[in-house]
Scaffold this motif. Structure first.
Motif, PDB file in Angstrom:
ATOM      1  N   LEU A 206       0.813  -1.218   0.000  1.00 25.28           N
ATOM      2  CA  LEU A 206       0.000   0.000   0.000  1.00 25.28           C
ATOM      3  C   LEU A 206       0.847   1.269   0.000  1.00 25.28           C
ATOM      4  CD1 LEU A 206      -2.964  -0.902   2.380  1.00 25.28           C
ATOM      5  CD2 LEU A 206      -2.933  -0.836  -0.123  1.00 25.28           C
ATOM      6  N   LYS A 207       2.004   1.218   0.640  1.00 25.37           N
ATOM      7  CA  LYS A 207       2.871   2.393   0.681  1.00 25.37           C
ATOM      8  C   LYS A 207       3.360   2.744  -0.734  1.00 25.37           C
ATOM      9  CE  LYS A 207       6.596   4.242   3.489  1.00 25.37           C
ATOM     10  NZ  LYS A 207       7.574   3.950   4.542  1.00 25.37           N
ATOM     11  N   ALA A 208       3.809   1.747  -1.476  1.00 28.84           N
ATOM     12  CA  ALA A 208       4.271   1.980  -2.851  1.00 28.84           C
ATOM     13  C   ALA A 208       3.109   2.377  -3.757  1.00 28.84           C
ATOM     14  CB  ALA A 208       4.975   0.734  -3.382  1.00 28.84           C
ATOM     15  N   LEU A 209       1.950   1.754  -3.573  1.00 34.54           N
ATOM     16  CA  LEU A 209       0.778   2.100  -4.376  1.00 34.54           C
ATOM     17  C   LEU A 209       0.349   3.535  -4.103  1.00 34.54           C
ATOM     18  CD1 LEU A 209      -1.387   1.260  -6.411  1.00 34.54           C
ATOM     19  CD2 LEU A 209      -2.719   0.357  -4.482  1.00 34.54           C
ATOM     20  N   SER A 210       0.417   3.947  -2.844  1.00 34.59           N
ATOM     21  CA  SER A 210       0.074   5.311  -2.460  1.00 34.59           C
ATOM     22  C   SER A 210       0.960   6.318  -3.192  1.00 34.59           C
ATOM     23  CB  SER A 210       0.219   5.470  -0.941  1.00 34.59           C
ATOM     24  OG  SER A 210      -0.064   6.782  -0.555  1.00 34.59           O
ATOM     25  N   ARG A 211       2.255   6.019  -3.242  1.00 33.05           N
ATOM     26  CA  ARG A 211       3.177   6.902  -3.965  1.00 33.05           C
ATOM     27  C   ARG A 211       2.825   6.935  -5.452  1.00 33.05           C
ATOM     28  NH1 ARG A 211       6.998   4.465  -0.544  1.00 33.05           N
ATOM     29  NH2 ARG A 211       7.590   3.029  -2.199  1.00 33.05           N
ATOM     30  N   TYR A 212       2.511   5.778  -6.023  1.00 32.14           N
ATOM     31  CA  TYR A 212       2.225   5.695  -7.449  1.00 32.14           C
ATOM     32  C   TYR A 212       0.987   6.525  -7.823  1.00 32.14           C
ATOM     33  CZ  TYR A 212       1.297   3.934 -12.094  1.00 32.14           C
ATOM     34  OH  TYR A 212       1.054   3.859 -13.437  1.00 32.14           O
ATOM     35  N   VAL A 213      -0.081   6.417  -7.033  1.00 32.74           N
ATOM     36  CA  VAL A 213      -1.319   7.137  -7.371  1.00 32.74           C
ATOM     37  C   VAL A 213      -1.330   8.569  -6.853  1.00 32.74           C
ATOM     38  CG1 VAL A 213      -2.697   5.031  -7.545  1.00 32.74           C
ATOM     39  CG2 VAL A 213      -2.605   6.264  -5.369  1.00 32.74           C
TER      40      VAL A 213
ATOM     41  N   THR B 262     -15.224   4.566 -14.327  1.00 34.47           N
ATOM     42  CA  THR B 262     -14.213   4.231 -15.318  1.00 34.47           C
ATOM     43  C   THR B 262     -13.072   3.480 -14.639  1.00 34.47           C
ATOM     44  OG1 THR B 262     -14.763   6.219 -16.566  1.00 34.47           O
ATOM     45  CG2 THR B 262     -12.636   5.165 -17.042  1.00 34.47           C
ATOM     46  N   PRO B 263     -12.808   2.241 -15.062  1.00 31.99           N
ATOM     47  CA  PRO B 263     -11.716   1.487 -14.432  1.00 31.99           C
ATOM     48  C   PRO B 263     -10.366   2.131 -14.724  1.00 31.99           C
ATOM     49  CG  PRO B 263     -13.095   0.045 -15.798  1.00 31.99           C
ATOM     50  CD  PRO B 263     -13.504   1.457 -16.079  1.00 31.99           C
ATOM     51  N   LEU B 264      -9.525   2.184 -13.707  1.00 29.30           N
ATOM     52  CA  LEU B 264      -8.152   2.649 -13.847  1.00 29.30           C
ATOM     53  C   LEU B 264      -7.254   1.432 -13.672  1.00 29.30           C
ATOM     54  CD1 LEU B 264      -6.084   4.933 -14.121  1.00 29.30           C
ATOM     55  CD2 LEU B 264      -6.250   5.265 -11.644  1.00 29.30           C
ATOM     56  N   TRP B 265      -6.577   1.025 -14.741  1.00 31.37           N
ATOM     57  CA  TRP B 265      -5.680  -0.127 -14.694  1.00 31.37           C
ATOM     58  C   TRP B 265      -4.325   0.343 -14.192  1.00 31.37           C
ATOM     59  CZ3 TRP B 265      -7.398  -5.024 -15.591  1.00 31.37           C
ATOM     60  CH2 TRP B 265      -8.650  -5.150 -16.203  1.00 31.37           C
ATOM     61  N   LEU B 266      -3.851  -0.273 -13.119  1.00 33.48           N
ATOM     62  CA  LEU B 266      -2.615   0.153 -12.446  1.00 33.48           C
ATOM     63  C   LEU B 266      -1.634  -1.006 -12.287  1.00 33.48           C
ATOM     64  CD1 LEU B 266      -4.282   1.935  -9.387  1.00 33.48           C
ATOM     65  CD2 LEU B 266      -3.253   3.060 -11.342  1.00 33.48           C
ATOM     66  N   PRO B 267      -0.331  -0.694 -12.321  1.00 30.08           N
ATOM     67  CA  PRO B 267       0.657  -1.699 -11.951  1.00 30.08           C
ATOM     68  C   PRO B 267       0.720  -1.779 -10.423  1.00 30.08           C
ATOM     69  CG  PRO B 267       1.773   0.325 -12.553  1.00 30.08           C
ATOM     70  CD  PRO B 267       0.288   0.559 -12.744  1.00 30.08           C
ATOM     71  N   VAL B 268      -0.004  -2.699  -9.834  1.00 34.65           N
ATOM     72  CA  VAL B 268      -0.115  -2.782  -8.374  1.00 34.65           C
ATOM     73  C   VAL B 268       1.105  -3.482  -7.808  1.00 34.65           C
ATOM     74  CG1 VAL B 268      -1.496  -3.667  -6.461  1.00 34.65           C
ATOM     75  CG2 VAL B 268      -2.626  -2.700  -8.475  1.00 34.65           C
TER      76      VAL B 268
END
Length: 171
Positions: free
Chosen positions: A76-83, A162-168
């Motif tokens: 979640l920490k890395a995902l938070s930075r990404y988004v 609208t779906p947002l496709w992310l590199p999770v």
């Protein structure tokens, strides 16, 4: 979601989906509160099993429903930075009821039908792009529908999510 809005139930949802031309297979089963419950029951169903994470930012102003592989541990920490959101965390059961109209263990992308104010973003792990027949609870954890990619797109077109496709990122 305001208190005056009606929360949709499973039967009403299935009728709405049919009206939209979405008629996925429905599989009845014992209650499943988590991916681990499905593992313990050794349920063997075709398609792509999902983990549904209802998230919020640090301030509780933004919410997202993240869908990923059932076995993935999300960083979640890395995902938070990404988004670009301030410290992602899991939203409370109260927020889940307020925004998606379901109890913990009953959430899936189909709960977005109750988010009429468009307050929840839909995030999909890019790893799911090769999947199909996505496992979704129809607002109750005693059944699963298998939603094709075409049906997923039709559903989100109708709900406006609208779906947002992310590199999770995995932890």
């Amino acid at each position: 979601m305001t208190a005056t809005q009606d929360i949709m139930n499973s039967e009403t949802l299935m009728g709405l989906l049919a009206g939209w031309g979405i008629t996925p297979p429905l599989i009845e089963h014992p209650p499943l509160h988590s991916c681990e419950d499905a593992d313990r029951l050794l349920l063997n169903r075709p398609g792509t099993r999902l983990k549904n994470l209802f998230l919020r930012d640090n301030y509780g102003r933004r919410h997202a429903l993240l869908l990923t592989r059932s076995d993935k541990q999300v960083d979640l920490k890395a995902l938070s930075r990404y988004v670009g959101w301030s410290r992602l965390g899991f939203a409370s059961a109260d927020r889940l009821r307020r925004y998606l109209g379901v109890e913990p263990g009953h959430v899936s992308m189909l709960a977005l039908v109750n988010d009429r104010e468009q307050e929840v973003e839909l995030w999909l792990d890019q790893e799911l792009q090769t999947g199909n027949d996505f496992h979704c609870h129809p607002l109750r954890n005693t059944a699963t529908v298998l939603l094709s990619k075409t049906d997923l797109q039709a559903f989100t077109d109708h709900t406006g999510h609208t779906p947002l496709w992310l590199p999770v990122p995995a932890s």
